[in-house]
Design a protein around this motif. Structure first.
Motif, PDB file in Angstrom:
ATOM      1  N   ILE A 124      34.444  69.064  21.075  1.00 46.59           N
ATOM      2  CA  ILE A 124      33.720  68.051  20.516  1.00 46.59           C
ATOM      3  C   ILE A 124      32.121  68.462  20.969  1.00 46.59           C
ATOM      4  CG2 ILE A 124      32.870  65.759  20.591  1.00 46.59           C
ATOM      5  CD1 ILE A 124      35.556  64.873  21.054  1.00 46.59           C
ATOM      6  N   THR A 125      31.295  68.520  19.948  1.00 43.34           N
ATOM      7  CA  THR A 125      29.799  68.941  19.880  1.00 43.34           C
ATOM      8  C   THR A 125      29.059  67.814  20.113  1.00 43.34           C
ATOM      9  OG1 THR A 125      30.133  71.007  19.028  1.00 43.34           O
ATOM     10  CG2 THR A 125      27.911  70.358  19.142  1.00 43.34           C
ATOM     11  N   ARG A 126      28.077  67.651  21.061  1.00 40.33           N
ATOM     12  CA  ARG A 126      27.361  66.288  21.182  1.00 40.33           C
ATOM     13  C   ARG A 126      25.953  66.748  20.537  1.00 40.33           C
ATOM     14  NH1 ARG A 126      30.478  62.052  23.367  1.00 40.33           N
ATOM     15  NH2 ARG A 126      32.194  62.939  24.291  1.00 40.33           N
ATOM     16  N   ASN A 127      25.204  65.629  20.161  1.00 37.43           N
ATOM     17  CA  ASN A 127      23.925  65.960  19.427  1.00 37.43           C
ATOM     18  C   ASN A 127      23.071  64.679  19.781  1.00 37.43           C
ATOM     19  OD1 ASN A 127      22.922  64.398  16.836  1.00 37.43           O
ATOM     20  ND2 ASN A 127      25.216  65.028  16.735  1.00 37.43           N
ATOM     21  N   GLU A 128      21.792  65.039  19.853  1.00 41.36           N
ATOM     22  CA  GLU A 128      21.041  63.537  20.235  1.00 41.36           C
ATOM     23  C   GLU A 128      19.858  63.523  18.913  1.00 41.36           C
ATOM     24  OE1 GLU A 128      19.264  63.981  24.110  1.00 41.36           O
ATOM     25  OE2 GLU A 128      21.027  63.377  25.095  1.00 41.36           O
ATOM     26  N   SER A 129      20.086  64.100  18.064  1.00 37.30           N
ATOM     27  CA  SER A 129      19.181  64.017  16.832  1.00 37.30           C
ATOM     28  C   SER A 129      18.827  62.775  16.214  1.00 37.30           C
ATOM     29  CB  SER A 129      19.415  65.156  15.619  1.00 37.30           C
ATOM     30  OG  SER A 129      19.986  66.396  15.744  1.00 37.30           O
TER      31      SER A 129
ATOM     32  N   SER B  37      23.554  60.101  11.770  1.00 35.41           N
ATOM     33  CA  SER B  37      23.912  58.990  11.870  1.00 35.41           C
ATOM     34  C   SER B  37      25.063  59.215  13.080  1.00 35.41           C
ATOM     35  CB  SER B  37      24.521  58.431  10.717  1.00 35.41           C
ATOM     36  OG  SER B  37      25.424  59.284   9.919  1.00 35.41           O
ATOM     37  N   PHE B  38      25.239  60.554  13.615  1.00 40.57           N
ATOM     38  CA  PHE B  38      26.475  60.506  14.305  1.00 40.57           C
ATOM     39  C   PHE B  38      25.950  61.335  15.751  1.00 40.57           C
ATOM     40  CE2 PHE B  38      26.290  64.065  11.339  1.00 40.57           C
ATOM     41  CZ  PHE B  38      26.177  65.232  12.143  1.00 40.57           C
ATOM     42  N   ASP B  39      26.782  61.155  16.644  1.00 41.58           N
ATOM     43  CA  ASP B  39      26.340  61.769  17.926  1.00 41.58           C
ATOM     44  C   ASP B  39      27.375  62.781  18.498  1.00 41.58           C
ATOM     45  OD1 ASP B  39      28.439  60.216  18.801  1.00 41.58           O
ATOM     46  OD2 ASP B  39      27.203  59.355  20.550  1.00 41.58           O
TER      47      ASP B  39
ATOM     48  N   TRP C 163      11.438  65.854  12.599  1.00 40.52           N
ATOM     49  CA  TRP C 163      12.543  65.083  12.709  1.00 40.52           C
ATOM     50  C   TRP C 163      12.164  63.848  11.699  1.00 40.52           C
ATOM     51  CZ3 TRP C 163      16.397  66.668  15.197  1.00 40.52           C
ATOM     52  CH2 TRP C 163      16.391  67.382  16.228  1.00 40.52           C
ATOM     53  N   GLY C 164      12.989  63.417  10.763  1.00 38.35           N
ATOM     54  CA  GLY C 164      12.653  62.432   9.856  1.00 38.35           C
ATOM     55  C   GLY C 164      12.207  62.891   8.353  1.00 38.35           C
ATOM     56  N   GLU C 165      11.935  64.065   8.186  1.00 36.86           N
ATOM     57  CA  GLU C 165      11.223  64.864   7.145  1.00 36.86           C
ATOM     58  C   GLU C 165      12.216  65.922   6.737  1.00 36.86           C
ATOM     59  OE1 GLU C 165       7.273  66.010   7.381  1.00 36.86           O
ATOM     60  OE2 GLU C 165       6.593  63.892   7.535  1.00 36.86           O
ATOM     61  N   ARG C 166      12.913  66.669   7.735  1.00 35.45           N
ATOM     62  CA  ARG C 166      13.820  67.762   7.328  1.00 35.45           C
ATOM     63  C   ARG C 166      14.737  67.599   6.328  1.00 35.45           C
ATOM     64  NH1 ARG C 166      17.985  68.976  12.400  1.00 35.45           N
ATOM     65  NH2 ARG C 166      18.538  66.911  12.450  1.00 35.45           N
ATOM     66  N   MET C 167      15.167  66.349   6.219  1.00 36.75           N
ATOM     67  CA  MET C 167      16.253  66.312   5.128  1.00 36.75           C
ATOM     68  C   MET C 167      15.764  65.747   3.839  1.00 36.75           C
ATOM     69  SD  MET C 167      19.080  66.508   7.157  1.00 36.75           S
ATOM     70  CE  MET C 167      19.687  66.378   8.715  1.00 36.75           C
ATOM     71  N   ARG C 168      14.531  65.307   4.007  1.00 35.90           N
ATOM     72  CA  ARG C 168      13.980  64.870   2.824  1.00 35.90           C
ATOM     73  C   ARG C 168      12.607  65.288   2.241  1.00 35.90           C
ATOM     74  NH1 ARG C 168      18.301  62.942   2.487  1.00 35.90           N
ATOM     75  NH2 ARG C 168      18.927  60.758   2.421  1.00 35.90           N
ATOM     76  N   GLY C 169      11.844  65.914   3.005  1.00 33.42           N
ATOM     77  CA  GLY C 169      10.679  66.760   2.874  1.00 33.42           C
ATOM     78  C   GLY C 169       9.457  65.628   2.495  1.00 33.42           C
ATOM     79  N   ARG C 170       8.492  65.858   2.199  1.00 37.35           N
ATOM     80  CA  ARG C 170       7.181  64.831   2.173  1.00 37.35           C
ATOM     81  C   ARG C 170       6.322  65.210   0.836  1.00 37.35           C
ATOM     82  NH1 ARG C 170       5.651  67.818   6.528  1.00 37.35           N
ATOM     83  NH2 ARG C 170       3.744  68.931   6.343  1.00 37.35           N
ATOM     84  N   GLY C 171       5.670  64.207   0.489  1.00 38.06           N
ATOM     85  CA  GLY C 171       4.744  64.517  -0.723  1.00 38.06           C
ATOM     86  C   GLY C 171       5.430  63.937  -1.926  1.00 38.06           C
ATOM     87  N   PRO C 172       4.573  64.011  -3.179  1.00 39.35           N
ATOM     88  CA  PRO C 172       4.868  63.193  -4.374  1.00 39.35           C
ATOM     89  C   PRO C 172       6.289  63.835  -4.827  1.00 39.35           C
ATOM     90  CG  PRO C 172       2.525  64.095  -4.273  1.00 39.35           C
ATOM     91  CD  PRO C 172       3.022  64.506  -3.082  1.00 39.35           C
ATOM     92  N   TYR C 173       6.488  65.258  -4.857  1.00 45.86           N
ATOM     93  CA  TYR C 173       7.630  65.452  -5.455  1.00 45.86           C
ATOM     94  C   TYR C 173       8.708  64.982  -4.710  1.00 45.86           C
ATOM     95  CZ  TYR C 173      10.160  68.534  -8.865  1.00 45.86           C
ATOM     96  OH  TYR C 173      11.172  68.787  -9.901  1.00 45.86           O
TER      97      TYR C 173
END
Length: 377
Positions: free
Chosen positions: A76-81, A85-87, A325-335
């Motif tokens: 079992i690998t743990r994460n605190e990202s 949604s999972f730890d 964090w918070g942007e790596r999955m979605r990116g940012r900007g108009p596109y």
């Protein structure tokens, strides 16, 4: 073919795209995603293949999948990202035979002294004691059950699972213990375990997400060479749904100017096949993945190269990747905003994500024979 010894690059951002004469011969890498096998970033020296003019690569056999046994000490690998949604998660395999060129897990092979390129697809590690370790870790005093995610790094149902069956053993432990699990895969092989998954679903212990990046079979074959074909993944969605197993579809990743035009079509196909939830992740190009993906674009979609990379950089602060964090999955900007809105509006129109399935921990019973030392009194 000879190997040249070069100084290791100071920074991966300074590494040039793979030159044609440094690529592994096409006949040797047929059915693979990457074209090169440059040494991992932690190695003291860098080894690269090159053509010495004698066509000596023609004498070498095709690359085969080699699976080594890894006797893991924990499973079992743990994460605190903060943006996932999972730890905790489980990875029964290292490396992945699917060979998806964009896979963000590729750089992890450098920790094994191997390349993120062809090594990641051909030199794999299986953990045969995964189920045993899981039972032991679940039985530890003070263990608090929360959803375990499987398939978040490498695919648990990649082709070698047919022979090793590690995932089946893991599910048997989780079912016996009444422990919740969320599975992500690009493989139709997941339907093999529909019997266990259906029983777990009756107790609200499982949900499965099929990752579908494109419905274009030709594009899929070059981009995800050993993953199940798109129509097979959709059939798996229907089979699981018909068995009463909550099923979702992930469009992971969405690649601008290459697969983003299919957002509506993928979601409509997912809905028609019974998916109840849908999500997406924007293309991520950390470390070595950037060079591998750009080289793939030049080999397979050279006309799209500039457009794709310019859009990616427009969503990543001018870089190939930003791990914020918070942007790596979605990116940012108009596109990036446009992609997100198109996805959410289509999902809403189809009635997807009306209710997010929350798995239960109420059925958990700690195993009593997991190898934990018993009390003396």
């Amino acid at each position: 073919m000879n190997a040249g010894v070069l100084p290791a690059p100071d920074s991966l951002t300074q590494t040039a795209l793979t030159a044609p004469d440094k690529r592994i011969a096409e006949d040797r890498r047929r059915g693979r995603g990457a074209a090169s096998n440059i040494s991992g970033r932690f190695e003291a020296r860098s080894l690269e293949s090159f053509d010495d003019g004698w066509d000596s690569q023609d004498d070498l056999p095709p690359l085969k999948t080699d699976v080594q046994t890894e006797r893991a000490r924990t499973i079992i690998t743990r994460n605190e990202s903060p943006d996932i949604s999972f730890d905790r998660s489980i990875n029964p395999y290292r490396g992945c035979e699917h060979g998806c060129i964009y896979c963000f897990a590729r750089p992890s092979h450098a920790y094994m002294g191997l390349s993120a390129g062809l090594d990641f697809e051909t030199k794999l590690f299986a953990k045969p004691n995964a189920a045993e370790l899981l039972e032991r870790e679940l039985s530890r005093p003070g263990y608090i059950p929360r959803v375990i995610a499987i398939g978040t790094n490498t695919d648990p149902y990649q082709p070698i699972e047919r022979r090793h069956g590690l995932m089946r053993g893991i599910l048997e432990v989780l079912e016996t213990c009444g422990h919740p699990v969320a599975i992500v895969t690009k493989s139709a092989l997941v339907v093999r375990d529909a019997d266990i998954l259906a029983r777990m679903a009756e107790r609200n212990l499982v949900k499965v997400a099929l990752s579908i990046t494109t419905l274009d079979r030709k594009l899929c074959r070059t981009m995800e060479p050993r993953a199940s074909a798109p129509h097979k993944r959709l059939e798996a969605v229907r089979t699981l749904n018909d068995a009463g197993i909550p099923t979702a579809v992930m469009m992971a990743p969405i690649i601008p100017a290459l697969t983003d035009s299919e957002i509506e079509a993928v979601l409509e196909a997912a809905f028609e096949h019974g998916a109840q939830e849908a999500s997406f992740i924007l293309l991520r190009l950390p470390l070595e993945v950037s060079e591998l993906f750009r080289d793939w674009l030049l080999r397979n979609r050279p006309d799209r190269y500039r457009h794709v990379m310019n859009l990616i950089r427009s969503m990543r602060g001018g870089k190939d990747y930003d791990a914020k964090w918070g942007e790596r999955m979605r990116g940012r900007g108009p596109y990036a905003d446009q992609i997100s809105k198109r996805f959410s509006l289509t999902a809403k129109r189809l009635g997807l994500n009306l209710r997010k399935k929350k798995l239960s921990t109420d059925h958990f019973v700690q195993p009593q024979k997991g190898g934990v030392q018993l009390s003396l009194f």
